[in-house]
Structure formats: C-alpha cells, structure tokens
Design a protein around this motif. Structure first.
Motif, PDB file in Angstrom:
ATOM      1  N   THR A   8      42.577   7.837  13.431  1.00 45.72           N
ATOM      2  CA  THR A   8      43.636   6.893  13.062  1.00 45.72           C
ATOM      3  C   THR A   8      44.004   6.086  14.297  1.00 45.72           C
ATOM      4  O   THR A   8      44.212   6.643  15.380  1.00 45.72           O
ATOM      5  CB  THR A   8      44.876   7.639  12.520  1.00 45.72           C
ATOM      6  N   ARG A   9      44.024   4.768  14.134  1.00 39.14           N
ATOM      7  CA  ARG A   9      44.266   3.877  15.270  1.00 39.14           C
ATOM      8  C   ARG A   9      45.535   3.067  15.075  1.00 39.14           C
ATOM      9  O   ARG A   9      45.919   2.765  13.950  1.00 39.14           O
ATOM     10  CB  ARG A   9      43.086   2.922  15.436  1.00 39.14           C
ATOM     11  N   GLY A  10      46.127   2.697  16.195  1.00 41.80           N
ATOM     12  CA  GLY A  10      47.287   1.820  16.179  1.00 41.80           C
ATOM     13  C   GLY A  10      47.192   0.831  17.323  1.00 41.80           C
ATOM     14  O   GLY A  10      46.570   1.113  18.355  1.00 41.80           O
ATOM     15  N   THR A  11      47.783  -0.325  17.120  1.00 40.39           N
ATOM     16  CA  THR A  11      47.793  -1.346  18.166  1.00 40.39           C
ATOM     17  C   THR A  11      49.181  -1.952  18.264  1.00 40.39           C
ATOM     18  O   THR A  11      49.955  -1.933  17.299  1.00 40.39           O
ATOM     19  CB  THR A  11      46.773  -2.471  17.889  1.00 40.39           C
ATOM     20  N   TRP A  12      49.463  -2.478  19.425  1.00 31.51           N
ATOM     21  CA  TRP A  12      50.702  -3.220  19.662  1.00 31.51           C
ATOM     22  C   TRP A  12      50.375  -4.298  20.679  1.00 31.51           C
ATOM     23  O   TRP A  12      49.587  -4.073  21.605  1.00 31.51           O
ATOM     24  CB  TRP A  12      51.786  -2.303  20.221  1.00 31.51           C
ATOM     25  N   GLN A  13      50.947  -5.468  20.499  1.00 30.19           N
ATOM     26  CA  GLN A  13      50.780  -6.541  21.475  1.00 30.19           C
ATOM     27  C   GLN A  13      52.124  -7.182  21.716  1.00 30.19           C
ATOM     28  O   GLN A  13      52.908  -7.387  20.784  1.00 30.19           O
ATOM     29  CB  GLN A  13      49.789  -7.592  20.967  1.00 30.19           C
ATOM     30  N   GLY A  14      52.403  -7.502  22.965  1.00 32.54           N
ATOM     31  CA  GLY A  14      53.649  -8.157  23.310  1.00 32.54           C
ATOM     32  C   GLY A  14      53.591  -8.698  24.716  1.00 32.54           C
ATOM     33  O   GLY A  14      52.635  -8.444  25.462  1.00 32.54           O
ATOM     34  N   VAL A  85      44.119   8.601  17.404  1.00 28.53           N
ATOM     35  CA  VAL A  85      44.334  10.040  17.237  1.00 28.53           C
ATOM     36  C   VAL A  85      43.008  10.758  17.504  1.00 28.53           C
ATOM     37  O   VAL A  85      42.004  10.484  16.849  1.00 28.53           O
ATOM     38  CB  VAL A  85      44.853  10.367  15.825  1.00 28.53           C
ATOM     39  N   VAL A  86      43.027  11.668  18.494  1.00 31.23           N
ATOM     40  CA  VAL A  86      41.816  12.415  18.840  1.00 31.23           C
ATOM     41  C   VAL A  86      41.947  13.907  18.567  1.00 31.23           C
ATOM     42  O   VAL A  86      40.940  14.620  18.567  1.00 31.23           O
ATOM     43  CB  VAL A  86      41.399  12.167  20.306  1.00 31.23           C
ATOM     44  N   GLY A  90      48.554  21.446  14.182  1.00 30.41           N
ATOM     45  CA  GLY A  90      49.852  21.639  13.548  1.00 30.41           C
ATOM     46  C   GLY A  90      50.628  20.338  13.582  1.00 30.41           C
ATOM     47  O   GLY A  90      50.200  19.326  13.034  1.00 30.41           O
ATOM     48  N   ARG A  91      51.772  20.354  14.280  1.00 33.51           N
ATOM     49  CA  ARG A  91      52.624  19.168  14.362  1.00 33.51           C
ATOM     50  C   ARG A  91      52.425  18.403  15.676  1.00 33.51           C
ATOM     51  O   ARG A  91      53.138  17.462  15.960  1.00 33.51           O
ATOM     52  CB  ARG A  91      54.081  19.583  14.178  1.00 33.51           C
ATOM     53  N   ARG A  92      51.446  18.816  16.469  1.00 34.13           N
ATOM     54  CA  ARG A  92      51.118  18.114  17.718  1.00 34.13           C
ATOM     55  C   ARG A  92      49.995  17.124  17.457  1.00 34.13           C
ATOM     56  O   ARG A  92      48.981  17.467  16.852  1.00 34.13           O
ATOM     57  CB  ARG A  92      50.676  19.074  18.809  1.00 34.13           C
ATOM     58  N   VAL A  93      50.188  15.922  17.959  1.00 30.78           N
ATOM     59  CA  VAL A  93      49.190  14.864  17.784  1.00 30.78           C
ATOM     60  C   VAL A  93      48.840  14.306  19.161  1.00 30.78           C
ATOM     61  O   VAL A  93      49.730  13.916  19.914  1.00 30.78           O
ATOM     62  CB  VAL A  93      49.722  13.731  16.871  1.00 30.78           C
ATOM     63  N   GLN A  94      47.548  14.300  19.470  1.00 32.47           N
ATOM     64  CA  GLN A  94      47.094  13.752  20.742  1.00 32.47           C
ATOM     65  C   GLN A  94      46.392  12.425  20.500  1.00 32.47           C
ATOM     66  O   GLN A  94      45.562  12.294  19.599  1.00 32.47           O
ATOM     67  CB  GLN A  94      46.144  14.698  21.456  1.00 32.47           C
TER      68      GLN A  94
END
Length: 138
Positions: A8-14, A85-86, A90-94
C-alpha cells in the motif's frame, strides 16, 4: 484496524516554507528544511495512507524512525513524500519512506507506527479528544 495490504502506497506533495527551516526550529542561520520537519511530513503521509484502514476512533502514533537525511531541501521548491507499507505485525505498520525535491533524494529510510484506540490512548495520559493540550497528528 482493517487489514493493510503490503505494498500500500501513499504520496504527499507540498511546498515547504520558512517555518520548516532548521533556523525556525532553533538552529540560527541554517535556512534549509529541518530534519524534524521532514519527519513530520513522513508521519503525515503515513497517517493519510492508513486512514482508509482505521476503524472508528483509531489513529496512529509513530514509534520507530530510521531515517537518513541525504541532502538539503530548500524553502519554496516542492517536496514529494512517498511511503510504502513493507510490514504489518498486528497493529504495527512499517513504511519505507522517501522524500525528494527537484528529483534529488533528500531523506530515506523507514518509519513505523502503532495503530491505537485514540480515546483509550488519550485517557491513559489524562487527556480527551477535545483537550486543547493534545498535539495534532502530523
């Protein structure tokens, strides 16, 4: 928390401003974007990426940061933040994270967060969701 698929990928630009510089964060004369400001952008991007997977009243807090500041970033030029997301335990996301500016690598590394039940988390510290002393997520 709903299952978060690996990849799962996310991006932000500013565009960073003077408030993001090392000088603004207490390092006089250093007018490039501060490492803590870059970390905040990675956290923001990770949080935004996870929002569709939160259940009611969930949020995420950063728990581990392994980032390398590779080159300076300057005020006024757009920054691109990418996270992927690599690992999910559980509830930990790296996430693997990367920030670039004008095609130049500025920061890279990993960011790990813990998805929490926000009201329970805040109550542990004597806070409530409407408490003005609560820090907003970045």
């Amino acid at each position: 928390m709903k299952p978060v698929p690996l990849g799962t990928r996310g991006t932000w630009q500013g565009i960073p401003g003077p408030e993001h510089t090392a000088e603004a964060l207490g390092n006089p004369g250093v007018q490039v974007i501060a490492s803590p400001a870059l970390l905040a952008l990675i956290e923001r991007c990770g949080h935004t990426t996870l929002q569709p997977f939160y259940e009611a009243e969930e949020a995420a807090v950063g728990i581990r940061f392994a980032l390398e500041h590779r080159s300076a970033a300057v005020v006024g030029d757009p920054l691109q933040v990418e996270v992927e997301v690599v690992a999910v335990e559980g509830r930990r996301v790296q996430f693997q994270a990367e920030i670039t500016q004008q095609g130049r690598l500025v920061m890279q590394g990993s960011y790990t967060c813990q998805v929490i039940d926000l009201p329970r988390f805040l109550a542990h510290y004597g806070l409530t969701a409407g408490d003005p002393s609560r820090c907003s997520s970045s």
